[in-house]
Scaffold this motif. Sequence first.
Motif, PDB file in Angstrom:
ATOM      1  N   UNK A  40      42.034 129.516  21.831  1.00 57.64           N
ATOM      2  CA  UNK A  40      41.714 130.897  22.187  1.00 57.64           C
ATOM      3  C   UNK A  40      40.776 130.939  23.396  1.00 57.64           C
ATOM      4  N   UNK A  41      39.815 130.031  23.428  1.00 60.52           N
ATOM      5  CA  UNK A  41      38.848 129.962  24.530  1.00 60.52           C
ATOM      6  C   UNK A  41      39.564 129.652  25.851  1.00 60.52           C
ATOM      7  N   UNK A  42      40.438 128.648  25.814  1.00 56.27           N
ATOM      8  CA  UNK A  42      41.141 128.230  27.031  1.00 56.27           C
ATOM      9  C   UNK A  42      42.444 128.987  27.259  1.00 56.27           C
ATOM     10  N   UNK A  43      42.837 129.806  26.292  1.00 58.72           N
ATOM     11  CA  UNK A  43      44.109 130.546  26.350  1.00 58.72           C
ATOM     12  C   UNK A  43      45.288 129.598  26.569  1.00 58.72           C
ATOM     13  N   UNK A  44      45.203 128.432  25.945  1.00 51.88           N
ATOM     14  CA  UNK A  44      46.241 127.420  26.131  1.00 51.88           C
ATOM     15  C   UNK A  44      47.526 127.747  25.384  1.00 51.88           C
ATOM     16  N   UNK A  45      47.432 128.683  24.432  1.00 50.94           N
ATOM     17  CA  UNK A  45      48.639 129.129  23.729  1.00 50.94           C
ATOM     18  C   UNK A  45      48.989 130.555  24.118  1.00 50.94           C
ATOM     19  N   UNK A  46      48.479 130.992  25.239  1.00 51.74           N
ATOM     20  CA  UNK A  46      48.720 132.358  25.669  1.00 51.74           C
ATOM     21  C   UNK A  46      47.566 133.263  25.254  1.00 51.74           C
ATOM     22  N   UNK A  47      47.875 134.519  25.026  1.00 50.03           N
ATOM     23  CA  UNK A  47      46.852 135.501  24.686  1.00 50.03           C
ATOM     24  C   UNK A  47      46.127 135.100  23.403  1.00 50.03           C
ATOM     25  N   UNK A  48      44.783 135.205  23.383  1.00 50.81           N
ATOM     26  CA  UNK A  48      44.046 134.837  22.166  1.00 50.81           C
ATOM     27  C   UNK A  48      44.492 135.640  20.957  1.00 50.81           C
ATOM     28  N   UNK A  49      44.459 134.999  19.808  1.00 53.11           N
ATOM     29  CA  UNK A  49      44.829 135.665  18.557  1.00 53.11           C
ATOM     30  C   UNK A  49      43.570 136.035  17.778  1.00 53.11           C
ATOM     31  N   UNK A  50      43.646 137.047  16.908  1.00 55.28           N
ATOM     32  CA  UNK A  50      42.460 137.499  16.171  1.00 55.28           C
ATOM     33  C   UNK A  50      41.911 136.437  15.234  1.00 55.28           C
ATOM     34  N   UNK A  51      40.580 136.419  15.110  1.00 56.89           N
ATOM     35  CA  UNK A  51      39.876 135.567  14.159  1.00 56.89           C
ATOM     36  C   UNK A  51      38.931 136.456  13.368  1.00 56.89           C
ATOM     37  N   UNK A  52      39.148 136.523  12.056  1.00 57.49           N
ATOM     38  CA  UNK A  52      38.337 137.373  11.190  1.00 57.49           C
ATOM     39  C   UNK A  52      37.591 136.477  10.213  1.00 57.49           C
ATOM     40  N   UNK A  53      36.259 136.457  10.306  1.00 53.33           N
ATOM     41  CA  UNK A  53      35.423 135.692   9.381  1.00 53.33           C
ATOM     42  C   UNK A  53      34.906 136.633   8.310  1.00 53.33           C
ATOM     43  N   UNK A  54      35.027 136.221   7.045  1.00 52.94           N
ATOM     44  CA  UNK A  54      34.669 137.061   5.909  1.00 52.94           C
ATOM     45  C   UNK A  54      33.417 136.518   5.218  1.00 52.94           C
ATOM     46  N   UNK A  55      32.448 137.383   4.981  1.00 52.18           N
ATOM     47  CA  UNK A  55      31.192 137.104   4.279  1.00 52.18           C
ATOM     48  C   UNK A  55      30.084 136.773   5.285  1.00 52.18           C
ATOM     49  N   UNK A  56      29.363 137.821   5.680  1.00 52.14           N
ATOM     50  CA  UNK A  56      28.333 137.694   6.707  1.00 52.14           C
ATOM     51  C   UNK A  56      27.264 136.671   6.326  1.00 52.14           C
ATOM     52  N   UNK A  57      26.806 136.709   5.080  1.00 53.01           N
ATOM     53  CA  UNK A  57      25.758 135.778   4.670  1.00 53.01           C
ATOM     54  C   UNK A  57      26.229 134.334   4.769  1.00 53.01           C
ATOM     55  N   UNK A  58      27.463 134.097   4.375  1.00 55.39           N
ATOM     56  CA  UNK A  58      27.976 132.727   4.399  1.00 55.39           C
ATOM     57  C   UNK A  58      28.034 132.186   5.823  1.00 55.39           C
TER      58      UNK A  58
END
Length: 376
Positions: free
Chosen positions: A316-334
Motif C-alpha cells: 500500500x505504501x509503495x502502491x506496488x499492487x496499484x491503488x492502496x486497499x483499505x486497512x481497518x484495525x479493530x480495538x483502539x486499546x489493543x
Amino acid sequence: MDAPLIPAQPHHASHDREIESLAEFDEVVARDGTLAHYRVQAVDLTDRTEVLTSVGTEGAVFLGCPMDPDAATAVRAAGALVFPPVPGLPFDPYRAFVYSPDELFAGLDDGYEATPDALAYAWFQRTKADGDIFGSMLRAVHDDAVSDALDELLAGARVVGVMGGHAMARGTEAYAGAARLGRELARAGLTVATGGGPGAMEAANLGAYAAPFTDGMLEEALLLLAKAPSFTPSVTEWARAAFEVRERWPGGGASVGIPTWFYGHEPPNAFASGIAKYFANATREDGLLARSNAGVVFLPGAAGTVQEIFDNATPNYYESRGEPTPMVLVDRAHWTERLPAWPLLRALARGRSMESRIVLVDRIEDAPAALKRHGG
C-alpha cells in the motif's frame, strides 16, 4: 439478502489449456481430437489407455496422472512429458483444486491424528530440515499448484481479508463479534478470506457460512461450538463440534481459508468452503494479503497479526499492487496500548495515498461501515 458466494469462473486465457477433471478430459478429446500442448493435472487416466494411445499428445504435460504403463510409454514417445504420481505421500503435489474441510478432516472419527491434515503435517515435520531437495521440490510444486487453484477459485471475486489471533476462544463475545462481522461482510456480497485457522479466523469463516440462514442460526451455532472452546487440548473434539454445526445446517455460505502447515499446532477450521493450505508460510502470507482486493480487517491478535498489518502496509505504501486497499484495525486499546501498531502505521501512511485508506475503530460492529467508507 444476497447469498455469499465465490463465483464459478471459466478458465482464464492462461488456464484455457489446462485439464483438471476426467469430464474436462473427455470433453477436450471429443471436441479437439487431440491433447497436443494441453496440461493434464492430477486426473486419473487409468481407464483412458485407448484414448491416450490414439490421439496426439505432442507437447502435452501430464502432472501426477495415474495411467497404464503402456499409455505412459506411448505418450512419452509421442513427445509428451509425464510427471508420475509420487507414491507414499499424504498429499498430492499436483492437485488441481483447493482443499475442502471434508478432505482435510477425513477419518476424524478415528481421531485428528489420522486425518490427511495431520498426516501432511507429520510428513512436513520429518522432511522440512533434512536437506533433501526432493522433499523441498515436492513442497514447492504443491504450493504452486494450490496458488493456481486459488486464483481460479477467486477469479472475479471481491475479497476482504479478516485477520486475527488463533487464541480467541469460542464462547466469548469477541468470537461472536468476529462471526457477526464475517456474516455481514458475506451478506454484502464480499468473499471473506482468513488465515484459515482457529480463533478469530474460524469465527469470520463461521459468519460467512451462516450468512444464508436466519440470524438465529448463528446464535445457536455459537452455543454448540462453545462446548469445545479451543483446539487445545483436543483438536478432535474441537473439529467435531464444527462438523456438528455443518451437519445441522448444511449448505452454508462460501468463504476461503488460507492456512499453513508451518504452524502445525493450528489446525484448519471447518467453516471455510475452500481451503488453500500451504507448506511455505511466506507464500501463504503474501498470497492471502495480495488476494484481499477489497481490503483487510485486522482484529486483535499477537505477533502473526502484527506481521500481517505491515506486510499489507508495504505494498500500500509503495502502491506496488496499484491503488492502496483499505486497512481497518479493530480495538483502539489493543492497537494503541497493548501492541501499538496503529501509531507506527499512521506515521508510515502520512502524506501517502494510503493515508485515507487506514482507519482505527473501537468496536467490531464499526468495521464493515469503515471498510466501505474507506474504499472497500
